[in-house]
Design a protein around this motif. Structure first.
Motif, short mmCIF file in Angstrom:
data_model
loop_
_atom_site.label_atom_id
_atom_site.label_comp_id
_atom_site.label_asym_id
_atom_site.label_seq_id
_atom_site.Cartn_x
_atom_site.Cartn_y
_atom_site.Cartn_z
N GLN A 59 45.83 41.39 29.30
CA GLN A 59 47.07 41.15 28.56
C GLN A 59 46.80 40.29 27.32
O GLN A 59 46.08 39.30 27.37
CB GLN A 59 48.09 40.43 29.44
CG GLN A 59 48.61 41.24 30.62
CD GLN A 59 49.70 42.23 30.21
OE1 GLN A 59 50.05 42.34 29.05
NE2 GLN A 59 50.25 42.94 31.19
N HIS A 91 47.59 47.51 29.47
CA HIS A 91 47.92 46.20 28.91
C HIS A 91 48.01 46.21 27.38
O HIS A 91 48.15 45.15 26.77
CB HIS A 91 46.89 45.17 29.37
CG HIS A 91 47.00 44.82 30.82
ND1 HIS A 91 46.02 44.13 31.51
CD2 HIS A 91 48.00 45.06 31.72
CE1 HIS A 91 46.41 43.97 32.77
NE2 HIS A 91 47.60 44.53 32.91
N GLY A 92 47.92 47.38 26.78
CA GLY A 92 48.15 47.48 25.35
C GLY A 92 47.08 46.83 24.48
O GLY A 92 47.39 46.28 23.41
#
Length: 253
Positions: A59, A91-92
């Motif tokens: 993250q 989590h981008g």
């Protein structure tokens, strides 16, 4: 910007962390299986195991360096990498960097299958990527070259190797400078060498079969065969360009 580095207690990963910290004031995070083994101050430490994807936490990572994992077989390593890649998507993560191997998509070296599959999986995510295709490390061969007898099957095959720390510094440069999106860097030393050249009278030409009979692991015999066939002999310019200098030459003794 947040830079997240996996495998940060390993030899390559720890060196990358050191070089990144020397180059930037951006936030640096590491993901390691055993946080107790990571002692560098000023770095956020997250526990994460590629074999247990639920533990992985990427993250907030703008840039993620996936240091190639170690596992007993190719299928297990590929699965480890796919676990990390899936978590990066979840989590981008903004940009994935991966430590691969020379000519991963075309190489005949056995371990290349792991890196080819991993690169393909990263490309399929659509996330910007950078493949750091590391060539041979000096350190892989210094022990052999230091022996009283250098019995090996490489013949006059040449190696454009570089120091592990050079590869680590190159990774740190890529992680801390703009650009590098969808770049593939073929990273080799600035010069080549051969075992007969460095070992001199200590060199003894043997066969792959002799090495297997002597108990040398198959993965090393595969690399010696590749050296004999010239797989790692080509000097590429990418490492010098990232470092801004020639690579560190090999030194025996």
């Amino acid at each position: 910007m947040t830079i997240l580095i996996t495998g940060a207690t390993g030899q390559l990963g720890s060196a990358v962390v050191r070089h990144v910290l020397a180059r930037t004031d951006e936030q640096v995070v590491v993901s390691v299986r055993d946080p107790k083994k990571f002692t560098t101050e000023g770095v956020e430490v997250r526990q994460g195991d590629f074999d247990q994807p639920g533990t992985l936490n990427f993250q907030g990572a703008d840039k993620l360096l996936i240091v190639s994992a170690e596992a007993p077989d190719a299928a297990a390593r590929i699965q480890q990498h796919e676990n990390a890649i899936a978590k990066a998507v979840e989590h981008g993560v903004g940009h994935i960097f991966y430590t691969s191997i020379t000519d991963a998509d075309t190489s005949t070296v056995g371990v290349a299958v792991v890196h080819k599959a991993t690169e393909e999986a990263i490309r399929a995510t659509g996330i910007p990527f950078t493949f750091l295709r590391n060539g041979m490390y000096h350190e892989n061969y210094l022990g052999v070259l230091a022996g009283d007898t250098v019995a090996i099957s490489t013949k006059d095959g040449r190696v454009a190797s570089a120091a592990r720390d050079d590869f680590a510094q190159a990774a740190a440069v890529a992680l801390t400078t703009p650009g590098h999106e969808n770049a593939v860097y073929e990273l080799t030393g600035s010069t080549t060498w051969s075992f007969p050249e460095l070992a001199g009278d200590r060199y003894q030409d043997v066969s792959d079969e002799d090495l297997v009979a002597a108990g040398v692991p198959a993965i090393f015999v595969d690399f010696f065969k590749a050296i004999r066939e010239g797989v790692f002999a080509e000097v590429r310019p990418d490492l010098e360009k990232l470092l801004g200098r020639p690579s560190t030459p090999i030194k025996v003794g």
